[in-house]
Write a protein that holds these residues in place. Structure first.
Motif, PDB file in Angstrom:
ATOM      1  N   GLU A 164     -40.346  36.054  27.824  1.00  0.00           N
ATOM      2  CA  GLU A 164     -38.515  36.922  27.269  1.00  0.00           C
ATOM      3  C   GLU A 164     -37.624  35.927  27.093  1.00  0.00           C
ATOM      4  O   GLU A 164     -36.414  36.234  27.219  1.00  0.00           O
ATOM      5  N   GLU A 165     -37.786  34.551  27.685  1.00  0.00           N
ATOM      6  CA  GLU A 165     -36.770  33.151  27.865  1.00  0.00           C
ATOM      7  C   GLU A 165     -36.084  32.653  26.315  1.00  0.00           C
ATOM      8  O   GLU A 165     -37.263  32.613  25.272  1.00  0.00           O
ATOM      9  N   MET A 166     -35.728  32.295  26.802  1.00  0.00           N
ATOM     10  CA  MET A 166     -35.366  31.477  25.503  1.00  0.00           C
ATOM     11  C   MET A 166     -34.221  29.938  25.419  1.00  0.00           C
ATOM     12  O   MET A 166     -34.249  29.987  26.654  1.00  0.00           O
ATOM     13  N   ILE A 167     -34.847  29.426  24.835  1.00  0.00           N
ATOM     14  CA  ILE A 167     -33.463  28.150  25.234  1.00  0.00           C
ATOM     15  C   ILE A 167     -32.582  28.384  24.675  1.00  0.00           C
ATOM     16  O   ILE A 167     -31.209  28.261  24.139  1.00  0.00           O
ATOM     17  N   GLU A 168     -31.885  28.036  25.395  1.00  0.00           N
ATOM     18  CA  GLU A 168     -30.132  28.241  25.352  1.00  0.00           C
ATOM     19  C   GLU A 168     -29.383  26.720  25.414  1.00  0.00           C
ATOM     20  O   GLU A 168     -28.754  26.474  23.691  1.00  0.00           O
ATOM     21  N   ALA A 169     -29.832  25.403  25.467  1.00  0.00           N
ATOM     22  CA  ALA A 169     -29.560  23.991  25.037  1.00  0.00           C
ATOM     23  C   ALA A 169     -30.784  23.758  25.450  1.00  0.00           C
ATOM     24  O   ALA A 169     -31.646  23.330  26.647  1.00  0.00           O
ATOM     25  N   VAL A 170     -30.014  21.824  25.124  1.00  0.00           N
ATOM     26  CA  VAL A 170     -31.148  20.961  25.819  1.00  0.00           C
ATOM     27  C   VAL A 170     -29.929  19.429  27.015  1.00  0.00           C
ATOM     28  O   VAL A 170     -28.807  19.873  26.188  1.00  0.00           O
ATOM     29  N   SER A 171     -30.114  19.051  27.735  1.00  0.00           N
ATOM     30  CA  SER A 171     -29.507  17.995  28.008  1.00  0.00           C
ATOM     31  C   SER A 171     -30.461  17.111  28.999  1.00  0.00           C
ATOM     32  O   SER A 171     -31.093  16.776  28.846  1.00  0.00           O
ATOM     33  N   PHE A 172     -29.120  15.856  27.316  1.00  0.00           N
ATOM     34  CA  PHE A 172     -29.521  14.250  27.635  1.00  0.00           C
ATOM     35  C   PHE A 172     -29.264  14.006  28.584  1.00  0.00           C
ATOM     36  O   PHE A 172     -27.578  13.518  28.002  1.00  0.00           O
ATOM     37  N   PRO A 173     -28.898  13.698  29.879  1.00  0.00           N
ATOM     38  CA  PRO A 173     -28.434  12.631  30.313  1.00  0.00           C
ATOM     39  C   PRO A 173     -27.887  10.712  29.617  1.00  0.00           C
ATOM     40  O   PRO A 173     -28.482  10.138  29.013  1.00  0.00           O
ATOM     41  N   VAL A 174     -26.570  10.890  30.387  1.00  0.00           N
ATOM     42  CA  VAL A 174     -26.070   9.811  29.088  1.00  0.00           C
ATOM     43  C   VAL A 174     -26.624   8.627  30.259  1.00  0.00           C
ATOM     44  O   VAL A 174     -25.566   8.681  31.338  1.00  0.00           O
ATOM     45  N   VAL A 175     -27.078   7.134  29.755  1.00  0.00           N
ATOM     46  CA  VAL A 175     -26.839   6.376  31.161  1.00  0.00           C
ATOM     47  C   VAL A 175     -26.472   5.288  30.164  1.00  0.00           C
ATOM     48  O   VAL A 175     -26.715   5.139  29.042  1.00  0.00           O
ATOM     49  N   ALA A 176     -25.326   4.979  31.027  1.00  0.00           N
ATOM     50  CA  ALA A 176     -24.633   3.508  30.577  1.00  0.00           C
ATOM     51  C   ALA A 176     -25.397   2.288  30.580  1.00  0.00           C
ATOM     52  O   ALA A 176     -26.659   2.638  31.885  1.00  0.00           O
ATOM     53  N   GLU A 177     -25.538   1.167  30.068  1.00  0.00           N
ATOM     54  CA  GLU A 177     -25.307  -0.473  30.372  1.00  0.00           C
ATOM     55  C   GLU A 177     -27.593  -0.662  30.209  1.00  0.00           C
ATOM     56  O   GLU A 177     -27.288  -1.975  31.457  1.00  0.00           O
ATOM     57  N   HIS A 178     -28.193   0.734  29.234  1.00  0.00           N
ATOM     58  CA  HIS A 178     -29.405   0.377  29.235  1.00  0.00           C
ATOM     59  C   HIS A 178     -29.830  -0.353  27.877  1.00  0.00           C
ATOM     60  O   HIS A 178     -29.139  -0.267  27.341  1.00  0.00           O
ATOM     61  N   GLY A 179     -31.224  -0.275  28.046  1.00  0.00           N
ATOM     62  CA  GLY A 179     -30.962  -1.348  26.577  1.00  0.00           C
ATOM     63  C   GLY A 179     -32.399  -0.491  25.773  1.00  0.00           C
ATOM     64  O   GLY A 179     -33.155  -0.144  26.810  1.00  0.00           O
ATOM     65  N   TYR A 180     -32.114   0.150  24.150  1.00  0.00           N
ATOM     66  CA  TYR A 180     -33.383   1.050  23.781  1.00  0.00           C
ATOM     67  C   TYR A 180     -33.862   0.437  23.089  1.00  0.00           C
ATOM     68  O   TYR A 180     -33.815   0.107  21.963  1.00  0.00           O
TER      69      TYR A 180
END
Ligand SMILES: Cc1cc2nc3c(=O)[nH]c(=O)nc-3n(C[C@H](O)[C@H](O)[C@H](O)COP(=O)(O)OP(=O)(O)OC[C@H]3O[C@@H](n4cnc5c(N)ncnc54)[C@H](O)[C@@H]3O)c2cc1C
Ligand code: FES
Ligand code: FES
Lengths: 274, 174
Positions: A164-180
């Motif tokens: 009975e659930e839906m995904i309403e949203a997803v959230s991505f944390p903003v992390v500064a000063e990291h390398g990707y």
């Protein structure tokens, strides 16, 4: 290759969609961008009684920054996030990984949340959400809850979402000063990954997330390893992922990719960090 | 909005290449079949029916769309464009189509309608594309005849020709 019969509702609000889910339970399924689900319907791998189309719910079509997180609503298409002018600054890992998700012609329709709902073990968005310690916002008629991405994905295309659930949203944390760093190996650009690797390097150490090998994205954290210690850690991780053989690749090839692509993305992330 | 019952046909009104049209469809009918069988617009081809080959690519409200992954009932009120809408007149090819012809960018033509739609939409957004952007776009299509190189050439040639046109002539192409 035609779907079996189903009823169709185009929901005009999240509440309307949730009412249908509350009433119909597992017989009803959300239809988002349709880029995975319509193929499953055509092949009759899924035969729901009712489809709830959420793509015209304006309130779900939002990208917002809320308390250090980028919240992406259920109707936000992949192309919209990729075209968002702040993506590179706020979510560099997603900016690197999203162009690998399908093709221009599928990103124009497919959603970010739909990809996470679908939870394919080789998919880039679930991998990125897990790597960034993001979360999934679930909602039913009665309550809202937030689940960590790593707890949301419980296996191959299996998730913690109740009927009975839906995904309403997803959230991505903003992390500064990291390398990707992000890379994947697939037969063709836009195909699902045989192995996909995302690396995040910070002053605290290295995080490597790997998709396409185990039944879900897997993450390891290592304090600043380098040289042969890093090779050993990568080798251990490659074996722990318990790679299997399929038509695309042997288990041994997958392990080799984890070692080599893993190392390459870590080096990329280190360079981008310094 | 009301529930559309699985066993009934429902009226779907939309705009096809700028003209209002309507037809009837059960909820499970795919946009590919709806266009071809109900509306009679057979320019859109059907290959794999699971989103991989790209033969059925059209645009819906400007978005590139696999018609085989879209339900007819979903396009109610939408602006749908198909290969039939590319040429300015029945006896004239668009600039892109003419470049395909000159460069032998099609043989059997099965993939062509979808590829033309992708390129047409893409060149509007990226009028001066690099070759690798065209190749990336074409990764969303399968062509079993040409080996893609003539398609890339035709696309670049059409882009150059479109870019060199006066804006008034360009908008005529729309
Ligand atoms: C040719 C092709 C290539 C592709 N390549 C890749 C690739 O390389 N990598 C990749 O990651 N993906 C790939 N995809 C899949 C694509 O990214 C899909 O868009 C994505 O997996 C699903 O998103 P969607 O919005 O289309 O969801 P849908 O297909 O509509 O739904 C998928 C599933 O999620 C459920 N669902 C959707 N939204 C919600 C919600 N808000 N709440 C609860 N349940 C929901 C549906 O009920 C369904 O079970 C490819 C697709 C195609 C056609
Ligand atoms: S028929 Fe639609 S992508 Fe192949
Ligand atoms: S021209 Fe025959 S498949 Fe492309």
């Amino acid at each position: 290759m035609k779907p079996a019969a189903f009823d169709y509702v185009r929901a005009s609000s999240a509440e309307e969609a949730l009412e249908v889910l509350a009433k119909e339970g597992a017989d009803a399924r959300i239809l988002a961008g349709g880029q995975s689900f319509m193929a499953m319907l055509n092949m009759r791998l899924a035969r729901p009684k009712l489809l709830v189309d959420i793509m015209r719910i304006g309130s779900l079509d939002r990208i917002e920054e809320i308390e250090g997180e980028i919240v992406v609503g259920a109707a936000v298409r992949q192309a919209k996030l990729l075209g968002w002018d702040k993506l590179k600054a706020k979510l560099p890992l997603v900016a690197l990984a999203l162009p690998w998700t399908g093709h221009v012609q599928t990103r124009s329709r497919g959603t970010i949340c739909g990809s996470i709902a679908h939870a394919d073990p080789s998919a880039e968005m679930p991998l990125s959400l897990v790597a960034l310690s993001g979360s999934v916002h679930l909602r039913s008629l009665k309550k809202r809850r937030r689940v960590r991405a790593a707890d949301y994905i419980t296996g191959m295309m299996n998730t913690a979402r109740a009927d009975e659930e839906m995904i309403e949203a997803v959230s991505f944390p903003v992390v500064a000063e990291h390398g990707y760093g992000f890379r994947e190996i697939a037969r063709r650009h836009g195909d699902f990954a045989i192995v996909a690797c995302a690396a995040i390097v910070s002053s605290k150490g290295i995080r490597l997330a790997v998709g396409g090998v185990a039944d879900r994205p897997e993450v390891r954290d290592w304090p600043g390893l380098s040289g042969s210690a890093l090779d050993d850690a990568l080798n251990r991780f490659a074996y722990e992922l318990d790679a299997r053989q399929d038509v695309h690749a042997t288990a041994r090839y997958r392990r080799e990719l984890v070692r080599r692509v893993g190392r390459a993305v870590i080096e990329e992330a280190v360079q981008c960090h310094s | 909005m009301p529930l559309l019952n699985s066993s009934q046909r429902h009226r779907v009104g939309f705009s096809l290449n700028g003209h209002s049209v309507e037809g009837d469809a059960e909820p499970r009918v795919l946009l590919t079949d709806f266009l071809r069988h109900e509306i009679g617009a057979t320019g859109t081809h059907v290959g794999c029916e699971h989103g991989v080959c790209g033969a059925c690519t059209v645009t819906v409200d400007g978005m590139l769309t696999r018609a085989c992954l879209t339900l007819a009932v979903q396009i109610e009120g939408c602006d749908v464009r198909t290969v039939e809408g590319l040429a300015t007149a029945p006896d004239r090819l668009s600039i892109l189509q003419a470049a395909f012809r000159r460069n032998h960018a099609l043989q059997c033509g099965f993939c062509t309608a979808g590829i033309l739609m992708s390129l047409d939409a893409f060149l509007r957004e990226v009028p001066t594309p690099a070759e690798d952007q065209i190749r990336d776009l074409l990764s969303g299509h399968l062509c079993r005849c040409t080996g893609y190189t003539p398609i890339v050439r035709a696309a670049l040639e059409a882009a150059a020709e479109l870019a060199s046109r006066q804006p008034a002539v360009q908008s005529h192409h729309v």
